[in-house]
Design a protein around this motif. Structure first.
Motif, mmCIF file in Angstrom:
data_model
loop_
_atom_site.group_PDB
_atom_site.id
_atom_site.type_symbol
_atom_site.label_atom_id
_atom_site.label_comp_id
_atom_site.label_asym_id
_atom_site.label_seq_id
_atom_site.Cartn_x
_atom_site.Cartn_y
_atom_site.Cartn_z
ATOM 1 N N LYS A 10 -24.052 14.585 -27.530
ATOM 2 C CA LYS A 10 -22.672 14.940 -27.158
ATOM 3 C C LYS A 10 -21.729 14.710 -28.348
ATOM 4 O O LYS A 10 -20.883 15.546 -28.661
ATOM 5 C CB LYS A 10 -22.237 14.084 -25.959
ATOM 6 N N GLN A 11 -21.898 13.574 -29.028
ATOM 7 C CA GLN A 11 -21.048 13.248 -30.183
ATOM 8 C C GLN A 11 -21.225 14.291 -31.300
ATOM 9 O O GLN A 11 -20.240 14.746 -31.886
ATOM 10 C CB GLN A 11 -21.401 11.850 -30.701
ATOM 11 N N LEU A 12 -22.483 14.679 -31.551
ATOM 12 C CA LEU A 12 -22.756 15.665 -32.603
ATOM 13 C C LEU A 12 -22.179 17.024 -32.217
ATOM 14 O O LEU A 12 -21.623 17.728 -33.058
ATOM 15 C CB LEU A 12 -24.269 15.769 -32.856
ATOM 16 N N ARG A 13 -22.273 17.364 -30.936
ATOM 17 C CA ARG A 13 -21.694 18.629 -30.447
ATOM 18 C C ARG A 13 -20.188 18.648 -30.672
ATOM 19 O O ARG A 13 -19.620 19.653 -31.086
ATOM 20 C CB ARG A 13 -21.952 18.796 -28.939
ATOM 21 N N GLU A 14 -19.536 17.523 -30.365
ATOM 22 C CA GLU A 14 -18.081 17.431 -30.538
ATOM 23 C C GLU A 14 -17.687 17.561 -32.009
ATOM 24 O O GLU A 14 -16.667 18.148 -32.338
ATOM 25 C CB GLU A 14 -17.557 16.120 -29.956
ATOM 26 N N ARG A 15 -18.514 17.023 -32.876
ATOM 27 C CA ARG A 15 -18.214 17.070 -34.314
ATOM 28 C C ARG A 15 -18.457 18.446 -34.918
ATOM 29 O O ARG A 15 -17.772 18.849 -35.858
ATOM 30 C CB ARG A 15 -19.070 16.047 -35.072
ATOM 31 N N THR A 16 -19.475 19.164 -34.402
ATOM 32 C CA THR A 16 -19.885 20.413 -35.062
ATOM 33 C C THR A 16 -19.669 21.675 -34.237
ATOM 34 O O THR A 16 -19.629 22.763 -34.790
ATOM 35 C CB THR A 16 -21.385 20.356 -35.423
ATOM 36 N N GLY A 17 -19.600 21.520 -32.906
ATOM 37 C CA GLY A 17 -19.488 22.699 -32.052
ATOM 38 C C GLY A 17 -20.798 23.430 -31.868
ATOM 39 O O GLY A 17 -20.856 24.503 -31.281
ATOM 40 N N ALA A 18 -21.896 22.858 -32.377
ATOM 41 C CA ALA A 18 -23.217 23.498 -32.251
ATOM 42 C C ALA A 18 -23.753 23.328 -30.824
ATOM 43 O O ALA A 18 -23.294 22.476 -30.069
ATOM 44 C CB ALA A 18 -24.182 22.888 -33.257
ATOM 45 N N GLY A 19 -24.760 24.142 -30.478
ATOM 46 C CA GLY A 19 -25.367 24.087 -29.154
ATOM 47 C C GLY A 19 -26.164 22.810 -28.940
ATOM 48 O O GLY A 19 -26.557 22.130 -29.897
ATOM 49 N N ILE A 20 -26.443 22.492 -27.661
ATOM 50 C CA ILE A 20 -27.171 21.265 -27.307
ATOM 51 C C ILE A 20 -28.529 21.204 -27.982
ATOM 52 O O ILE A 20 -28.899 20.187 -28.587
ATOM 53 C CB ILE A 20 -27.323 21.139 -25.765
ATOM 54 N N MET A 21 -29.298 22.298 -27.883
ATOM 55 C CA MET A 21 -30.649 22.304 -28.463
ATOM 56 C C MET A 21 -30.601 22.155 -29.987
ATOM 57 O O MET A 21 -31.428 21.459 -30.571
ATOM 58 C CB MET A 21 -31.416 23.582 -28.065
#
Length: 198
Positions: A10-21
């Motif tokens: 979740k943290q990485l998604r918030e930082r990058t906007g990339a998909g979960i997978m």
């Protein structure tokens, strides 16, 4: 192997906007190191962007941004492949952010080839005069000019500039992140910046 928690994804998604997978894969590849995972995703986004570069772009938006109580404004054309992507919040936000960035930094062109030849010639002359004052030999003077010109182009070309809302990345990096997120090729086609009295 390091444990990858949902919170980390979740943290990485918030930082990058990339998909979960993509976030899970990046954390796995990078031993759960958040900063390395961010770099991994940025590199992946760049590779994806390069693969899409040849595709036609006939959709997009013309975004306008007015600043300083109507004393300065920017219009920018940003193109993508489909009307579907052109209507997404990510795409619209990107176009608006680029217009705001142009308002703040006043680039001379999108890429080095866009910079007017007379501006480059004027800068070269200034650098030559400065270098000659040091008394160094002509071969060294040429290297000094080349170095200063490369820095100048980095500062005045939109794609090379540090993005004003996140100076850790360039405008090109930001563009590649949006390309990776939308799954389509996107290009900043042209812009015009107007300032009252100029």
């Amino acid at each position: 192997m390091a444990e990858i928690s949902a919170a980390m994804v979740k943290q990485l998604r918030e930082r990058t906007g990339a998909g979960i997978m993509d976030c899970k894969e990046a954390l796995g590849e990078c031993g759960a190191d958040m900063d390395k995972a961010v770099d991994f995703l940025r590199k992946k986004g760049l590779a994806t962007a390069q693969k899409r570069a040849g595709r036609a772009m006939s959709e997009g938006v013309i975004e306008a941004y007015i600043h300083m109580g109507g004393k300065m404004g920017v219009m920018v054309e940003v193109n993508c492949e489909t009307d579907f992507v052109a209507k997404t919040d990510d795409f619209k936000t990107f176009a608006r952010n680029i217009a705001m960035h142009i308002a703040a930094t006043n680039p001379a062109g999108i890429v080095p080839d866009d910079v007017p030849a007379d501006l480059l010639a004027r800068e070269k002359e200034i650098y030559r005069a400065q270098a000659l004052e040091t008394g160094k030999p002509e071969s060294v003077v040429e290297k000094i000019i080349e170095g200063k010109l490369a820095k100048f182009l980095k500062d005045v070309c939109l794609m090379n500039q540090a993005y004003v809302k996140n100076p850790e990345v360039t405008v090109a990096d930001y563009l590649n992140e949006v390309i990776a997120k939308t799954g389509e090729n996107i290009v900043i086609k042209r812009f015009a910046r107007f300032q009252l009295g100029e």
